[in-house]
Design an enzyme around this catalytic site. Structure first.
Site, PDB file in Angstrom:
ATOM      1  N   ASP A 116     -10.057  12.736  41.172  1.00  5.79           N
ATOM      2  CA  ASP A 116      -8.836  12.923  40.380  1.00  5.79           C
ATOM      3  C   ASP A 116      -7.597  12.454  41.136  1.00  5.79           C
ATOM      4  OD1 ASP A 116     -10.291  13.978  38.333  1.00  5.79           O
ATOM      5  OD2 ASP A 116      -9.531  16.026  38.507  1.00  5.79           O
ATOM      6  N   ASP A 139     -15.038  29.149  39.130  1.00  5.22           N
ATOM      7  CA  ASP A 139     -16.336  29.474  39.715  1.00  5.22           C
ATOM      8  C   ASP A 139     -16.735  30.921  39.431  1.00  5.22           C
ATOM      9  OD1 ASP A 139     -14.278  30.448  41.277  1.00  5.22           O
ATOM     10  OD2 ASP A 139     -14.816  29.305  43.060  1.00  5.22           O
TER      11      ASP A 139
END
Length: 526
Positions: A130, A283
């Site tokens: 990214d 997560d």
């Protein structure tokens, strides 16, 4: 007659002073003292709750270790590996490496992933870049082509936006057409360097146990000795891995995924709803949802993956904001979902809601800051308030020892660790409040600054270890204000107190001043 105006002024000042004292006493006795006493009792209750949780965890981990009932030891890993070798039916494993402008570490992470021991036809490495630096993107792509020329199936995937941050990158990566043949996905942040045998020590657990969704390894810090701040971070994280993750794995088959150094069953990941970017702890979000779907996790405590601790105070503050704000915000979003889940037992729901979220992610930050950095100093100024010594001294001492014993090499730094954690609790408590009420910065994501491996760090730090030139970068106002408050309370205790709290108050004030002026961690030039 000349003295009359002066006498009148003196009389007026006495009247004003008496009037102020009357107002202060009318507020102090019926309002301040009872309110402060109530705050002491509430903090005492929270301290006891935290103390009980720590003692419980100590008993459980002692039993697990003495009885040999660590979950991962129940499986015969060597037998699983031998059978896999005989049958030659290796599953296809995907390795994902999300990165964002990782100039210092991209070669390390890509090289480590491409060096994993697994049949080359069954291994796919996916670099999810990214980066906004076009020059760096070209370098990362060139590194991928270099490994591709060596026979590694490596895919360079670039997005022209950062939608969803890391969760968005991982989600997009799993939508690629070549992922359909993959059964498992190993995830490594850009500063993580797994040993070559990592897949052999994790994937067999998943192959032979269809109810397992996740195998998590612990972290090993390559720069723990870089500075005092990294040593203190190591003490906190060692407790997390040695106790919290181990207990969760061995007794509840649940723990919070650490976002990296873990292998997921792709079907379990999809069954749980995939990656979501509604919080900054994607997560943990995935782990909780997978657990509520009935999937189990295993933590492999004897397998560690090298990585880097943030060594600048600025980077560490940003990381801790994300790690404290995200769980609190996730707790707000998932409380009812956990409560009404039908696939897990009531005991597991209680563990997730009370122990995993409330005590560890919220209450621990609140009691550390508000009690030890606010309530106790204010009690010095208002001695009418009863402050039980067992709450102010004995309980925190026990909690501290239970946390610190898992890093015996740093036990001599215990006092520094206490002072450091108390300062950081100010930022963690603030972040937790932001997460609970969804205020500004609730979705703030700042990638943790990395310096590369320890050898490289030493050469960089030698040339940059000097104060930063920007006053704005160095001065931290909140820390300095808290330091002044604690210093004033310490002086007041010397003059009027009798409990010798000034020793603690001066030490803690010093810690706030040191961190407030930016004299901790590695100094880096802008």
């Amino acid at each position: 007659m000349r003295n009359l105006p002066i006498d009148g002024e003196i009389l007026g000042s006495e009247v004003a002073s008496k009037s102020f004292n009357d107002v202060w006493q009318s507020f102090r006795n019926p309002v301040l003292v009872p309110g402060l006493q109530l705050a002491v009792y509430l903090c005492a209750l929270m301290s006891i709750m935290l103390f009980v949780e720590r003692v419980y965890m100590a008993f459980v981990i002692s039993y697990v270790k003495l009885s040999g009932k660590k979950k991962y030891t129940k499986y015969n890993l060597e037998e699983l590996k031998a059978k896999l070798e005989r049958e030659k039916q290796h599953p296809v494993v995907l390795v994902q490496i999300p990165m964002y402008n990782e100039k210092e570490v991209y070669r390390l992470s890509i090289g480590a992933a491409c060096s994993l021991l697994w049949p080359s036809s069954k291994l796919v490495v996916q670099v999810l870049d990214d980066s906004t630096d076009t020059t760096l993107r070209a370098l990362v792509e060139l590194e991928c082509k270099k490994w591709e020329s060596k026979g590694i199936k490596i895919m360079y995937e670039f997005r022209n936006n950062r939608n969803g941050y890391k969760a968005g990158a991982l989600r997009e990566g799993l939508r690629k057409h070549y992922i359909n043949e993959c059964e498992y996905v190993a995830i490594f942040d850009a500063d993580f360097q797994p040993d070559p045998d990592y897949l052999w020590r994790t994937v067999p657990f998943l192959i032979k146990n269809p109810g397992l969704a996740l195998v998590q390894a612990r972290w090993k810090f390559v720069n723990a000795d870089e500075c005092l701040m990294t040593r203190l971070q190591e003490m906190s994280l060692d407790y997390h891995f040695s106790v919290e993750q181990e207990v969760g794995s061995s007794t509840y088959s649940f723990f919070g995924f650490n976002g990296t150094a873990g292998v997921w069953r792709i079907n379990a990941l999809k069954d749980s709803g995939g990656w979501k970017d509604r919080t900054t702890v994607e997560d943990m979000d995935l782990a909780v949802r997978a657990s509520l779907r009935g999937w189990e996790f295993v933590f492999v405590g004897d397998l560690s993956v090298k990585n880097e601790l943030p060594s600048t105070y600025k980077a560490y503050r940003y990381q801790q904001h994300r790690w404290s704000c995200g769980p609190a915000n996730l707790f707000r979003k998932m409380f009812m979902e956990i409560l009404y889940s039908e696939k897990v037992s009531a005991w597991k729901k209680f563990y997730v809601i009370y122990d995993f979220f409330f005590v560890r992610k919220i209450l621990a930050h609140f009691v550390t800051f508000f009690f030890y950095c606010v309530i106790i100093p204010v009690c010095v100024l208002v001695p009418d308030v009863h402050l039980p010594k067992y709450v102010a001294i004995y309980i925190p001492a026990t909690i501290t020892i239970l946390n610190a014993i898992y890093t015996p090499r740093s036990i001599h730094l215990l006092i520094f660790w206490i002072l450091f954690e108390n300062v950081m609790s100010m930022h963690r408590a603030k972040a937790a409040i932001i997460g609970l009420v969804e205020a500004d910065r609730v979705n703030e994501w700042v990638v943790t600054e990395k310096l590369g491996n320890s050898a490289k760090q030493k050469s960089v730090i030698k040339s940059t270890r000097r104060p930063r030139s920007s006053i704005r970068e160095r001065i931290h106002v909140m820390e300095l204000l808290m330091g002044l408050f604690l210093f004033y309370c310490g002086i007041y205790d010397i003059m009027f107190g009798h409990d010798h709290f000034y020793i603690y108050l001066f030490l803690q004030a010093g810690a706030f001043f040191v961190m407030g002026f930016g004299y901790i961690g590695t100094f880096m030039n802008n």
